[in-house]
Design an enzyme around this catalytic site. Structure first.
Site, PDB file in Angstrom:
ATOM      1  N   HIS A 136      -3.499   4.319   4.717  1.00 56.07           N
ATOM      2  CA  HIS A 136      -4.617   3.365   4.822  1.00 56.07           C
ATOM      3  C   HIS A 136      -5.898   4.012   4.288  1.00 56.07           C
ATOM      4  O   HIS A 136      -6.591   3.471   3.438  1.00 56.07           O
ATOM      5  CB  HIS A 136      -4.802   2.925   6.277  1.00 56.07           C
ATOM      6  CG  HIS A 136      -6.111   2.243   6.540  1.00 56.07           C
ATOM      7  ND1 HIS A 136      -6.409   0.995   6.034  1.00 56.07           N
ATOM      8  CD2 HIS A 136      -7.205   2.639   7.234  1.00 56.07           C
ATOM      9  CE1 HIS A 136      -7.629   0.656   6.417  1.00 56.07           C
ATOM     10  NE2 HIS A 136      -8.131   1.636   7.133  1.00 56.07           N
ATOM     11  N   TYR A 182       4.516   5.556  11.312  1.00 57.61           N
ATOM     12  CA  TYR A 182       4.819   4.150  11.621  1.00 57.61           C
ATOM     13  C   TYR A 182       5.668   3.430  10.573  1.00 57.61           C
ATOM     14  O   TYR A 182       6.012   2.287  10.762  1.00 57.61           O
ATOM     15  CB  TYR A 182       3.524   3.367  11.878  1.00 57.61           C
ATOM     16  CG  TYR A 182       2.482   3.435  10.771  1.00 57.61           C
ATOM     17  CD1 TYR A 182       2.575   2.603   9.651  1.00 57.61           C
ATOM     18  CD2 TYR A 182       1.403   4.314  10.854  1.00 57.61           C
ATOM     19  CE1 TYR A 182       1.610   2.645   8.652  1.00 57.61           C
ATOM     20  CE2 TYR A 182       0.444   4.378   9.850  1.00 57.61           C
ATOM     21  CZ  TYR A 182       0.550   3.540   8.751  1.00 57.61           C
ATOM     22  OH  TYR A 182      -0.381   3.592   7.761  1.00 57.61           O
ATOM     23  N   ARG A 241       0.871  -1.177   0.000  1.00 59.11           N
ATOM     24  CA  ARG A 241       0.000   0.000   0.000  1.00 59.11           C
ATOM     25  C   ARG A 241       0.904   1.222   0.000  1.00 59.11           C
ATOM     26  O   ARG A 241       1.508   1.569   1.006  1.00 59.11           O
ATOM     27  CB  ARG A 241      -0.851  -0.039   1.273  1.00 59.11           C
ATOM     28  CG  ARG A 241      -1.897   1.043   1.369  1.00 59.11           C
ATOM     29  CD  ARG A 241      -2.474   1.079   2.756  1.00 59.11           C
ATOM     30  NE  ARG A 241      -1.654   1.876   3.647  1.00 59.11           N
ATOM     31  CZ  ARG A 241      -1.518   1.678   4.953  1.00 59.11           C
ATOM     32  NH1 ARG A 241      -2.118   0.664   5.536  1.00 59.11           N
ATOM     33  NH2 ARG A 241      -0.769   2.475   5.682  1.00 59.11           N
TER      34      ARG A 241
END
Lengths: 371, 326
Positions: A265, A274, A261
């Site tokens: 998100h 992160y 990805r």
């Protein structure tokens, strides 16, 4: 304590390398003509453009949210183009590329993220169920649907198959595992297509699984295969084989499309908190669109004029998407009460009537000069 | 043809008739096949309709409801059996986020005619998770119809009505009343049965309305019989969502008093909702506040204490007395 078992060096089915070199795979032969190859390229570019526009529209306040598919185009177009008209797909909420393959208009997808509808399209008409937001729920719907296909006797070479889409996070859900088991014991004609994009919001794969995801299938008694999810040709070949196996009565297959990805998100997410940028750069080198383009150029399957034409078409599509999004009208307030039940419901009807009267009272007071 | 049937046999006969009438009707659940279910409600159906229509599922409640949704999307009409009330909870996600909402999500383009049968309530001396009354969770969820039966006539007809409905229906079976018998005309046409959305006046009366459903209807009728000082009207609610307020309100306007009783805990139970609605609709007709007689706001107790936990004849009569004390 982590030894990253879930991250073990992938054994991938790959037909097209990141450098755009094609190699035949003994188990997954691909019968494809130049026209289809160019079509796949066009699909990839178009769905990336829809995605880019949607992210921009969200930033401009036109959409409440968007779940970007950036980086996952090949997994979706490859698997989506493997489907036949009678097949049925059960998507999660990021399957914009599969939706494209099933003939869903981009505005239908946008309508949901704009808050104009909760679904929009007719699942039966498109062979594409509504987006399912609660993670993993649709794996069971797909399995049940496939059990229905069995009971209809719609099996064999001309039969129908079912495909369920979900991500790596969903493999932690009970429903996904229950679906694997129901499908296995019933020998249901369903393909589980997991797009392992490495991240479930902020949680990396090693927080989801101690084993490579495709290996889960063995525990349920059906084959699992890991495919290069950035290789549209491999995704097409592997999904086509799994769907044919399902429709011919061989039961389910789990496909793990190993991908990434590249965006957040959703537009509410901040991946810089992160994950490190080196990871993104590594995956940018595996970009699904660039590798197909390199192959088409090298083999002389497409020329500059073709790429320019696709680019121009993408511009037109982008313009249409922006226009259609901005001109979407809000639903009528009384839509709240519509289709809650299939059959008449006096309770809902009364609430609707009361609310209609309440709304009308403002019109009356407006006529009298407002309040 | 009139036959004497128990509530359990009534459901069985209703299922059989629905399966004969429509090949798309399926039964699915744990142990529903050769065993015929732990209460034998599906007895004989596996033998006569085969394993493709009476499906023994893996032991996974979410899987049962989730695959039933998929089957319904393919045009089937699955009837799911959840073995016991307390085992339903693993299936809450599929029921509340998917089954209940999908018709609206699809703007009416998909229908989910799924029935969830749940044997519920206490009084059988069972262990934990086998005696609960979770109906309020379902009644609170838009998109579901919730019904329960109190006699074999209703069990035979309402299971067929539930299957015929294009909406998802949660069908609560009062397990301690499974063996209550009644005469049932099993050959009348389905459309002549009392509609499943309506309440039924089980016993006419003039002084107070006593409202009950499922297992408590029998207790309510006994209470009305026992109270020789007053003429008590007993309403069998039958439909918990939507509630047939027309029948309830009309009764309360005549009698001026309402006592609601259920096995479920008091707080936020169906009785609270009914009390609020009836108060709003009948404020000037009420001679007393609406009285609730329910179970306590505790987990269902060990079975040696359930006779104290469940509202019994005396507690219902006490509730009636409280209404007349105003």
């Amino acid at each position: 304590m982590s030894n990253n078992t879930a991250h073990e060096e992938p054994e991938l089915v790959q037909l097209l390398t990141p450098e755009g070199v094609f190699t035949e795979h003994p188990d997954y032969p691909l019968d494809i003509d130049p026209e289809e190859l160019r079509g796949l390229y066009r699909d990839l570019v178009m769905v990336r453009r829809v995605d880019t526009e949607a992210v921009a529209l969200q930033r401009q306040g036109e959409l409440g949210l968007w779940a970007s598919l950036l980086g996952q185009e090949a997994a979706q177009i490859g698997s989506g183009r493997a489907l036949r008209p009678d097949d049925m797909a059960f998507p999660s909420y990021r399957e914009h590329g599969v939706a494209w393959c099933r003939g869903i208009e981009p505005r239908e997808l946008l309508g949901m993220f704009r808050g104009v509808t909760n679904g929009g399209w007719d699942p039966a008409e498109h062979g594409f169920h509504l987006y399912t937001i609660v993670i993993g729920s649709q794996a069971l719907h797909a399995t049940g649907y496939a059990m229905g296909v069995q009971r209809d006797g719609s099996v064999g070479e001309d039969g129908a198959a079912v495909i369920a889409y979900f991500g790596d996070g969903a493999t932690s859900q009970g429903d996904t595992n229950e679906a694997f088991n129901f499908a296995a014991v019933n020998h249901a004609p369903v393909v589980f297509f997991c797009q392992n994009n490495q991240w479930a919001i902020s949680e990396p794969l090693e927080r989801q699984s101690r084993v490579p995801l495709y290996k889960r299938a063995a525990g349920f008694g059906f084959p699992g295969v890991r495919v290069d999810g950035n290789d549209v040709l491999a995704c097409l070949a592997v999904t086509r084989a799994a769907l044919n196996s399902a429709r011919e009565g061989q039961g389910p297959t789990l496909i793990e499309a190993f991908t990434y990805r590249m965006g957040a998100h959703t537009t509410n997410d901040d991946p810089s908190r992160y994950r490190v940028s080196a990871e993104l750069e590594e995956w940018e080198r595996k970009d699904p669109i660039q590798r197909l383009r390199t192959y088409l150029e090298k083999e002389g399957i497409a020329d500059e004029a073709f790429f320019a034409e696709v680019e121009a078409d993408a511009d037109k599509l982008g313009e249409r998407v922006r226009h259609e999004c901005r001109t979407m009208s809000d639903p009528d307030p009384l839509d709240i009460f519509n289709e809650v039940y299939a059959e008449p419901n006096v309770h809902i009807d009364r609430q609707r009537a009361e609310f209609a009267d309440y709304l009308a009272s403002f019109e009356d007071s407006g006529a009298e000069g407002g309040r | 043809m009139s036959t004497k049937l128990t509530i359990g046999k009534g459901i069985n006969a209703g299922l059989r008739r629905a399966m004969e009438a429509d090949p798309k009707v399926l039964i699915m659940g744990e142990d529903v096949g050769k065993l015929g279910g732990v209460f034998r409600v599906t007895d004989g159906l596996h033998k006569d309709f085969g394993a493709d229509r009476v499906i023994d599922t893996p032991l996974a409640e979410s899987g049962i409801i989730g695959t039933a949704i998929g089957l319904a999307l393919r045009g089937y009409r699955p009837v799911c059996e959840i073995q016991f009330d307390g085992f339903f909870f693993p299936a809450t996600n599929q029921t509340f986020t998917q089954l209940a909402k999908m018709h609206r999500r699809a703007a009416g383009k998909v229908k989910l005619p799924v029935v969830i049968r749940i044997p519920y309530g206490g009084g059988i001396g069972a262990v934990e998770h086998h005696s609960e009354s979770p109906e309020a969770y379902f009644a609170h969820t838009a998109g579901l119809r919730v019904i329960t039966v109190a006699n074999a006539v209703d069990s035979y007809w309402m299971i067929q009505q539930a299957i015929a409905s294009d909406d998802p229906v949660v069908f609560f079976e009062p397990k301690r009343r499974y063996y209550e018998k009644a005469e049932v005309d099993t050959e009348a046409p389905l459309h002549t049965a009392t509609p499943m959305g309506s309440a039924r006046i089980a016993r006419p009366g003039a002084d107070a309305t006593l409202l009950a459903y499922g297992p408590m209807v029998k207790t309510a009728l006994q209470a009305a019989e026992a109270d020789t000082d007053h003429s008590i009207e007993v309403i069998d609610l039958r439909s918990l969502a939507p509630v047939d307020y027309d029948t309830v309100v009309e009764s309360v306007k005549r009698t001026g008093r309402l006592i609601v009783t259920h096995e479920a805990p008091l707080t936020s139970g169906l009785g609270a909702e009914i009390a609020a609605r009836v108060t709003e609709a009948c404020f000037y007709h009420l001679e007393s506040p609406v009285i609730r007689v329910a179970a306590f706001d505790t987990p269902y107790p060990q079975s040696r204490l359930e006779e104290h936990y469940l509202p019994d004849l005396d507690r219902v009569l006490d509730g009636v007395d409280r209404a007349f004390a105003f």
